[in-house]
Motif scaffolding. Structure first.
Motif, PDB file in Angstrom:
ATOM      1  N   LEU A 203       0.834  -1.208   0.000  1.00  0.00           N
ATOM      2  CA  LEU A 203       0.000   0.000   0.000  1.00  0.00           C
ATOM      3  C   LEU A 203       0.869   1.258   0.000  1.00  0.00           C
ATOM      4  N   GLY A 204       1.967   1.242   0.744  1.00  0.00           N
ATOM      5  CA  GLY A 204       2.866   2.392   0.767  1.00  0.00           C
ATOM      6  C   GLY A 204       3.472   2.661  -0.602  1.00  0.00           C
ATOM      7  N   ARG A 205       3.875   1.575  -1.295  1.00  0.00           N
ATOM      8  CA  ARG A 205       4.435   1.741  -2.644  1.00  0.00           C
ATOM      9  C   ARG A 205       3.386   2.299  -3.599  1.00  0.00           C
ATOM     10  N   LEU A 206       2.159   1.822  -3.504  1.00  0.00           N
ATOM     11  CA  LEU A 206       1.100   2.305  -4.382  1.00  0.00           C
ATOM     12  C   LEU A 206       0.799   3.775  -4.121  1.00  0.00           C
ATOM     13  N   GLU A 207       0.732   4.167  -2.866  1.00  0.00           N
ATOM     14  CA  GLU A 207       0.462   5.572  -2.543  1.00  0.00           C
ATOM     15  C   GLU A 207       1.560   6.480  -3.085  1.00  0.00           C
ATOM     16  N   ALA A 208       2.813   6.007  -3.001  1.00  0.00           N
ATOM     17  CA  ALA A 208       3.928   6.808  -3.527  1.00  0.00           C
ATOM     18  C   ALA A 208       3.802   6.970  -5.043  1.00  0.00           C
ATOM     19  N   ARG A 209       3.433   5.903  -5.740  1.00  0.00           N
ATOM     20  CA  ARG A 209       3.275   5.975  -7.196  1.00  0.00           C
ATOM     21  C   ARG A 209       2.108   6.877  -7.568  1.00  0.00           C
ATOM     22  N   LEU A 210       1.025   6.789  -6.849  1.00  0.00           N
ATOM     23  CA  LEU A 210      -0.130   7.643  -7.129  1.00  0.00           C
ATOM     24  C   LEU A 210       0.218   9.118  -6.917  1.00  0.00           C
ATOM     25  N   THR A 211       0.926   9.400  -5.835  1.00  0.00           N
ATOM     26  CA  THR A 211       1.296  10.789  -5.535  1.00  0.00           C
ATOM     27  C   THR A 211       2.231  11.344  -6.598  1.00  0.00           C
ATOM     28  N   ALA A 212       3.204  10.531  -7.052  1.00  0.00           N
ATOM     29  CA  ALA A 212       4.126  10.986  -8.090  1.00  0.00           C
ATOM     30  C   ALA A 212       3.399  11.222  -9.410  1.00  0.00           C
ATOM     31  N   ALA A 213       2.494  10.301  -9.761  1.00  0.00           N
ATOM     32  CA  ALA A 213       1.743  10.459 -11.008  1.00  0.00           C
ATOM     33  C   ALA A 213       0.862  11.702 -10.954  1.00  0.00           C
ATOM     34  N   ALA A 214       0.213  11.918  -9.824  1.00  0.00           N
ATOM     35  CA  ALA A 214      -0.638  13.105  -9.677  1.00  0.00           C
ATOM     36  C   ALA A 214       0.193  14.380  -9.783  1.00  0.00           C
TER      37      ALA A 214
END
Length: 332
Positions: free
Chosen positions: A298-309
Protein backbone atom coordinates in the motif's frame (compact mmCIF):
# COMPACT_ATOMS: atom_id res chain seq x y z
CA UNK A 1 14.59 42.53 -57.44
CA UNK A 2 12.28 39.84 -58.76
CA UNK A 3 9.17 39.52 -56.54
CA UNK A 4 9.69 36.73 -54.03
CA UNK A 5 13.47 37.02 -54.12
CA UNK A 6 15.32 37.39 -50.82
CA UNK A 7 18.93 38.53 -50.67
CA UNK A 8 21.20 37.98 -47.68
CA UNK A 9 24.13 40.41 -47.68
CA UNK A 10 27.12 40.26 -45.32
CA UNK A 11 28.26 43.22 -43.24
CA UNK A 12 32.05 43.13 -43.43
CA UNK A 13 34.73 45.12 -41.67
CA UNK A 14 32.92 45.85 -38.42
CA UNK A 15 35.98 45.30 -36.25
CA UNK A 16 36.07 44.71 -32.51
CA UNK A 17 33.16 46.06 -30.46
CA UNK A 18 33.78 47.17 -26.88
CA UNK A 19 31.61 48.30 -23.98
CA UNK A 20 30.00 51.67 -24.61
CA UNK A 21 30.49 51.64 -28.39
CA UNK A 22 27.79 53.13 -30.64
CA UNK A 23 26.91 49.90 -32.41
CA UNK A 24 24.60 51.53 -34.96
CA UNK A 25 27.32 53.97 -36.02
CA UNK A 26 29.88 51.17 -36.29
CA UNK A 27 27.55 49.08 -38.45
CA UNK A 28 26.78 51.96 -40.81
CA UNK A 29 30.45 52.96 -41.08
CA UNK A 30 31.81 49.44 -41.61
CA UNK A 31 33.68 49.44 -44.95
CA UNK A 32 31.92 46.28 -46.11
CA UNK A 33 28.44 47.30 -45.02
CA UNK A 34 25.78 47.42 -47.75
CA UNK A 35 23.91 50.72 -48.00
CA UNK A 36 20.66 50.22 -46.11
CA UNK A 37 17.34 50.46 -47.94
CA UNK A 38 13.81 50.91 -46.63
CA UNK A 39 12.39 47.51 -45.76
CA UNK A 40 15.72 45.83 -45.02
CA UNK A 41 16.12 43.62 -41.98
CA UNK A 42 19.42 43.90 -40.13
CA UNK A 43 20.38 40.67 -38.36
CA UNK A 44 23.02 41.18 -35.69
CA UNK A 45 24.39 38.55 -33.35
CA UNK A 46 23.62 38.98 -29.68
CA UNK A 47 27.33 38.73 -28.96
CA UNK A 48 28.21 42.17 -30.37
CA UNK A 49 25.10 43.66 -28.74
CA UNK A 50 26.24 42.24 -25.41
CA UNK A 51 29.77 43.57 -25.97
CA UNK A 52 28.48 47.09 -26.67
CA UNK A 53 26.24 46.89 -23.60
CA UNK A 54 29.08 45.75 -21.33
CA UNK A 55 27.71 42.30 -20.51
CA UNK A 56 31.22 40.91 -19.89
CA UNK A 57 32.07 39.05 -16.70
CA UNK A 58 35.33 37.72 -15.29
CA UNK A 59 33.50 35.32 -12.98
CA UNK A 60 33.68 31.57 -13.72
CA UNK A 61 31.30 30.64 -16.53
CA UNK A 62 29.23 28.34 -14.31
CA UNK A 63 28.59 31.20 -11.89
CA UNK A 64 27.39 33.43 -14.74
CA UNK A 65 25.16 30.64 -16.09
CA UNK A 66 23.60 30.24 -12.65
CA UNK A 67 22.95 33.97 -12.38
CA UNK A 68 21.25 34.00 -15.80
CA UNK A 69 19.11 30.90 -15.08
CA UNK A 70 15.44 31.01 -14.19
CA UNK A 71 15.28 27.23 -13.80
CA UNK A 72 17.14 24.14 -15.01
CA UNK A 73 15.34 21.90 -17.50
CA UNK A 74 17.95 19.19 -17.97
CA UNK A 75 21.55 18.36 -17.12
CA UNK A 76 23.79 15.91 -18.95
CA UNK A 77 27.43 15.73 -17.87
CA UNK A 78 28.69 19.35 -17.95
CA UNK A 79 25.80 20.63 -20.08
CA UNK A 80 22.89 22.50 -18.51
CA UNK A 81 19.78 23.25 -20.56
CA UNK A 82 18.04 26.11 -18.79
CA UNK A 83 15.22 28.58 -19.10
CA UNK A 84 16.73 32.05 -18.93
CA UNK A 85 15.37 35.24 -17.37
CA UNK A 86 14.02 36.01 -20.87
CA UNK A 87 12.08 32.74 -21.09
CA UNK A 88 14.51 31.33 -23.66
CA UNK A 89 15.54 27.67 -23.43
CA UNK A 90 19.26 27.48 -24.18
CA UNK A 91 22.32 25.44 -23.31
CA UNK A 92 24.27 27.27 -20.63
CA UNK A 93 21.78 30.16 -20.58
CA UNK A 94 23.36 31.49 -23.77
CA UNK A 95 26.52 32.48 -21.85
CA UNK A 96 29.45 32.47 -24.28
CA UNK A 97 33.17 32.16 -23.71
CA UNK A 98 34.19 32.31 -27.39
CA UNK A 99 35.20 35.39 -29.37
CA UNK A 100 35.75 37.29 -26.14
CA UNK A 101 38.86 38.07 -24.13
CA UNK A 102 40.48 35.08 -22.44
CA UNK A 103 39.10 34.54 -18.94
CA UNK A 104 35.85 36.43 -19.61
CA UNK A 105 32.37 35.43 -20.65
CA UNK A 106 29.47 37.23 -22.29
CA UNK A 107 25.89 37.00 -21.06
CA UNK A 108 22.93 37.76 -23.29
CA UNK A 109 21.59 41.34 -23.37
CA UNK A 110 19.40 42.13 -20.37
CA UNK A 111 16.45 42.94 -22.64
CA UNK A 112 17.12 41.90 -26.25
CA UNK A 113 13.86 43.40 -27.55
CA UNK A 114 14.77 46.77 -26.02
CA UNK A 115 18.26 46.45 -27.53
CA UNK A 116 16.69 45.87 -30.95
CA UNK A 117 14.45 48.92 -30.54
CA UNK A 118 17.38 51.15 -29.61
CA UNK A 119 19.42 49.92 -32.56
CA UNK A 120 16.51 50.36 -34.99
CA UNK A 121 15.85 53.92 -33.86
CA UNK A 122 19.54 54.80 -34.06
CA UNK A 123 19.77 53.42 -37.60
CA UNK A 124 16.76 55.51 -38.63
CA UNK A 125 18.42 58.63 -37.21
CA UNK A 126 21.74 57.89 -38.93
CA UNK A 127 20.50 56.76 -42.35
CA UNK A 128 16.88 57.91 -42.67
CA UNK A 129 16.02 54.34 -43.64
CA UNK A 130 13.23 52.30 -42.09
CA UNK A 131 14.76 48.93 -41.28
CA UNK A 132 13.80 46.16 -38.90
CA UNK A 133 16.31 44.65 -36.48
CA UNK A 134 16.72 41.04 -35.40
CA UNK A 135 19.11 40.18 -32.56
CA UNK A 136 20.06 36.53 -33.03
CA UNK A 137 21.60 33.81 -30.93
CA UNK A 138 22.53 30.18 -31.53
CA UNK A 139 20.30 27.41 -30.18
CA UNK A 140 20.08 23.64 -30.42
CA UNK A 141 16.87 21.82 -31.30
CA UNK A 142 15.24 18.92 -29.48
CA UNK A 143 15.49 15.69 -31.49
CA UNK A 144 17.95 17.14 -34.03
CA UNK A 145 21.72 17.47 -34.17
CA UNK A 146 23.43 20.79 -34.81
CA UNK A 147 22.40 24.34 -34.05
CA UNK A 148 20.73 27.22 -35.84
CA UNK A 149 20.25 30.88 -35.07
CA UNK A 150 16.99 32.13 -33.59
CA UNK A 151 15.64 35.59 -32.89
CA UNK A 152 15.96 36.64 -29.25
CA UNK A 153 15.28 40.34 -29.86
CA UNK A 154 13.19 41.96 -32.60
CA UNK A 155 12.05 45.46 -33.50
CA UNK A 156 9.97 46.60 -36.45
CA UNK A 157 9.07 43.17 -37.78
CA UNK A 158 6.06 40.84 -37.86
CA UNK A 159 7.60 37.95 -35.92
CA UNK A 160 4.87 35.41 -36.73
CA UNK A 161 2.88 34.85 -39.92
CA UNK A 162 -0.45 33.61 -38.59
CA UNK A 163 -2.08 31.19 -41.06
CA UNK A 164 -4.98 30.17 -38.79
CA UNK A 165 -8.27 30.49 -40.66
CA UNK A 166 -6.66 30.57 -44.10
CA UNK A 167 -7.49 28.10 -46.87
CA UNK A 168 -4.55 25.96 -48.03
CA UNK A 169 -5.76 25.89 -51.65
CA UNK A 170 -7.29 22.44 -51.32
CA UNK A 171 -10.22 23.59 -49.24
CA UNK A 172 -8.59 22.72 -45.91
CA UNK A 173 -8.80 25.45 -43.29
CA UNK A 174 -5.53 25.85 -41.41
CA UNK A 175 -5.76 25.87 -37.62
CA UNK A 176 -2.37 26.33 -35.96
CA UNK A 177 0.22 27.00 -38.68
CA UNK A 178 2.27 30.11 -37.86
CA UNK A 179 5.74 30.33 -39.42
CA UNK A 180 8.23 31.94 -37.04
CA UNK A 181 9.38 34.57 -39.54
CA UNK A 182 11.87 36.21 -37.18
CA UNK A 183 13.59 32.87 -36.50
CA UNK A 184 13.72 32.10 -40.22
CA UNK A 185 15.35 35.47 -40.88
CA UNK A 186 17.86 34.92 -38.06
CA UNK A 187 18.82 31.54 -39.54
CA UNK A 188 19.12 33.01 -43.04
CA UNK A 189 21.40 35.75 -41.75
CA UNK A 190 23.68 33.20 -40.13
CA UNK A 191 24.37 31.61 -43.52
CA UNK A 192 26.55 34.63 -44.37
CA UNK A 193 27.58 35.65 -40.83
CA UNK A 194 29.12 32.33 -39.82
CA UNK A 195 30.75 31.47 -36.49
CA UNK A 196 34.43 31.87 -37.35
CA UNK A 197 34.41 34.68 -39.92
CA UNK A 198 34.22 37.56 -37.41
CA UNK A 199 31.24 38.81 -39.40
CA UNK A 200 28.53 39.44 -36.76
CA UNK A 201 25.85 41.08 -38.92
CA UNK A 202 23.95 40.61 -42.16
CA UNK A 203 21.25 42.45 -44.10
CA UNK A 204 18.23 40.49 -45.36
CA UNK A 205 16.55 42.25 -48.28
CA UNK A 206 13.25 41.47 -49.99
CA UNK A 207 10.91 41.25 -47.00
CA UNK A 208 9.73 44.87 -46.89
CA UNK A 209 6.10 43.75 -46.63
CA UNK A 210 6.88 42.34 -43.18
CA UNK A 211 8.66 45.45 -41.91
CA UNK A 212 6.56 47.80 -39.76
CA UNK A 213 6.42 51.58 -40.20
CA UNK A 214 8.85 53.80 -38.27
CA UNK A 215 7.91 54.03 -34.60
CA UNK A 216 5.95 50.74 -34.69
CA UNK A 217 8.21 48.11 -33.23
CA UNK A 218 5.79 45.18 -32.90
CA UNK A 219 5.56 42.59 -30.14
CA UNK A 220 9.25 41.68 -30.21
CA UNK A 221 10.83 38.26 -29.91
CA UNK A 222 9.08 37.75 -26.58
CA UNK A 223 6.00 36.86 -28.65
CA UNK A 224 7.85 33.70 -29.75
CA UNK A 225 8.39 32.46 -26.18
CA UNK A 226 5.86 29.75 -25.36
CA UNK A 227 4.15 30.10 -22.00
CA UNK A 228 5.18 27.46 -19.48
CA UNK A 229 1.54 26.43 -19.07
CA UNK A 230 1.52 25.38 -22.75
CA UNK A 231 4.94 23.72 -22.74
CA UNK A 232 4.88 19.95 -23.33
CA UNK A 233 8.64 19.64 -22.90
CA UNK A 234 9.40 21.76 -19.86
CA UNK A 235 11.75 19.20 -18.29
CA UNK A 236 14.17 16.59 -19.54
CA UNK A 237 13.01 12.97 -19.30
CA UNK A 238 15.22 12.17 -16.29
CA UNK A 239 14.44 15.44 -14.59
CA UNK A 240 10.69 14.92 -14.99
CA UNK A 241 10.90 11.56 -13.21
CA UNK A 242 13.06 12.96 -10.43
CA UNK A 243 10.82 16.00 -9.99
CA UNK A 244 7.73 13.83 -9.72
CA UNK A 245 9.40 11.70 -7.08
CA UNK A 246 11.05 14.42 -5.01
CA UNK A 247 9.64 17.89 -5.65
CA UNK A 248 7.21 19.94 -3.63
CA UNK A 249 3.86 19.90 -5.43
CA UNK A 250 3.20 23.51 -4.43
CA UNK A 251 6.12 24.70 -6.59
CA UNK A 252 5.74 22.49 -9.66
CA UNK A 253 7.17 23.95 -12.90
CA UNK A 254 7.94 22.26 -16.15
CA UNK A 255 4.90 20.01 -16.42
CA UNK A 256 2.61 22.51 -18.14
CA UNK A 257 -0.88 23.42 -17.01
CA UNK A 258 -2.68 20.98 -14.67
CA UNK A 259 -4.47 18.15 -16.44
CA UNK A 260 -8.25 17.91 -16.26
CA UNK A 261 -9.84 15.80 -13.54
CA UNK A 262 -10.92 13.26 -16.16
CA UNK A 263 -7.34 12.80 -17.41
CA UNK A 264 -6.05 12.47 -13.84
CA UNK A 265 -8.74 9.92 -13.03
CA UNK A 266 -7.81 7.88 -16.09
CA UNK A 267 -4.10 7.68 -15.29
CA UNK A 268 -4.57 7.03 -11.58
CA UNK A 269 -7.21 4.42 -12.39
CA UNK A 270 -4.65 2.53 -14.48
CA UNK A 271 -2.32 2.38 -11.46
CA UNK A 272 -4.96 0.86 -9.19
CA UNK A 273 -6.60 -1.14 -11.97
CA UNK A 274 -9.99 0.12 -10.88
CA UNK A 275 -12.50 2.93 -11.10
CA UNK A 276 -11.54 6.36 -9.80
CA UNK A 277 -14.15 8.87 -8.68
CA UNK A 278 -14.31 12.49 -9.82
CA UNK A 279 -16.20 14.93 -7.60
CA UNK A 280 -17.12 18.35 -8.97
CA UNK A 281 -17.12 21.56 -7.02
CA UNK A 282 -14.47 24.10 -6.20
CA UNK A 283 -11.96 22.62 -6.10
CA UNK A 284 -12.72 19.43 -8.01
CA UNK A 285 -11.29 16.29 -6.44
CA UNK A 286 -10.22 12.90 -7.69
CA UNK A 287 -10.75 10.10 -5.16
CA UNK A 288 -8.85 6.85 -5.54
CA UNK A 289 -10.22 3.79 -3.68
CA UNK A 290 -7.32 1.82 -2.23
CA UNK A 291 -7.17 -1.97 -2.61
CA UNK A 292 -6.89 -4.32 0.33
CA UNK A 293 -3.20 -5.15 0.31
CA UNK A 294 -0.45 -5.41 2.91
CA UNK A 295 1.01 -2.22 4.38
CA UNK A 296 4.24 -2.33 2.37
CA UNK A 297 2.44 -2.74 -0.98
CA UNK A 298 0.00 0.00 0.00
CA UNK A 299 2.87 2.39 0.77
CA UNK A 300 4.43 1.74 -2.64
CA UNK A 301 1.10 2.30 -4.38
CA UNK A 302 0.46 5.57 -2.54
CA UNK A 303 3.93 6.81 -3.53
CA UNK A 304 3.27 5.97 -7.20
CA UNK A 305 -0.13 7.64 -7.13
CA UNK A 306 1.30 10.79 -5.53
CA UNK A 307 4.13 10.99 -8.09
CA UNK A 308 1.74 10.46 -11.01
CA UNK A 309 -0.64 13.10 -9.68
CA UNK A 310 2.26 15.54 -9.25
CA UNK A 311 3.33 15.03 -12.87
CA UNK A 312 -0.23 15.87 -13.91
CA UNK A 313 -0.27 19.06 -11.85
CA UNK A 314 -2.24 17.68 -8.87
CA UNK A 315 -1.38 17.09 -5.23
CA UNK A 316 -2.72 15.08 -2.32
CA UNK A 317 -5.84 16.61 -0.82
CA UNK A 318 -7.11 16.67 2.73
CA UNK A 319 -9.32 13.60 2.61
CA UNK A 320 -9.58 11.65 5.85
CA UNK A 321 -11.03 8.36 4.56
CA UNK A 322 -8.35 5.68 5.21
CA UNK A 323 -9.70 3.60 2.32
CA UNK A 324 -9.04 6.17 -0.39
CA UNK A 325 -6.66 8.93 -1.46
CA UNK A 326 -7.95 12.33 -2.48
CA UNK A 327 -6.21 14.65 -4.97
CA UNK A 328 -6.79 18.28 -6.00
CA UNK A 329 -5.10 20.63 -8.46
CA UNK A 330 -1.71 21.79 -7.18
CA UNK A 331 -2.79 25.40 -7.74
CA UNK A 332 -5.64 25.04 -5.26
Amino acid sequence: MTPGTVLVLPVDGLGEVTAGDDLAALLVAAPGSPRLEDGDVLVVTSKVVSKAEGRHSDLPKEAVVTAETDRVLATRADTRIVRTRHGLVLAGAGVDASNTAAGTTLALPLDPDASAVRLREALLDLTGRNVAVVVSDTAGRAWREGQTDIAIGVAGLQVLDEHAGRDDGYGNVLAVTAPAVADEIAAAGDLVKGKLSRRPAAVVRGLAARVLPPGEHGPGARALVRAESHDMFGLGAREAVLAALTADAASVRGFGAPATARVVAHHLGVLVDGEVLVAGGAPATVDVPLPSVDERALGRLEARLTAAAFALGWRAGSGTDPDRLSFVEATQ
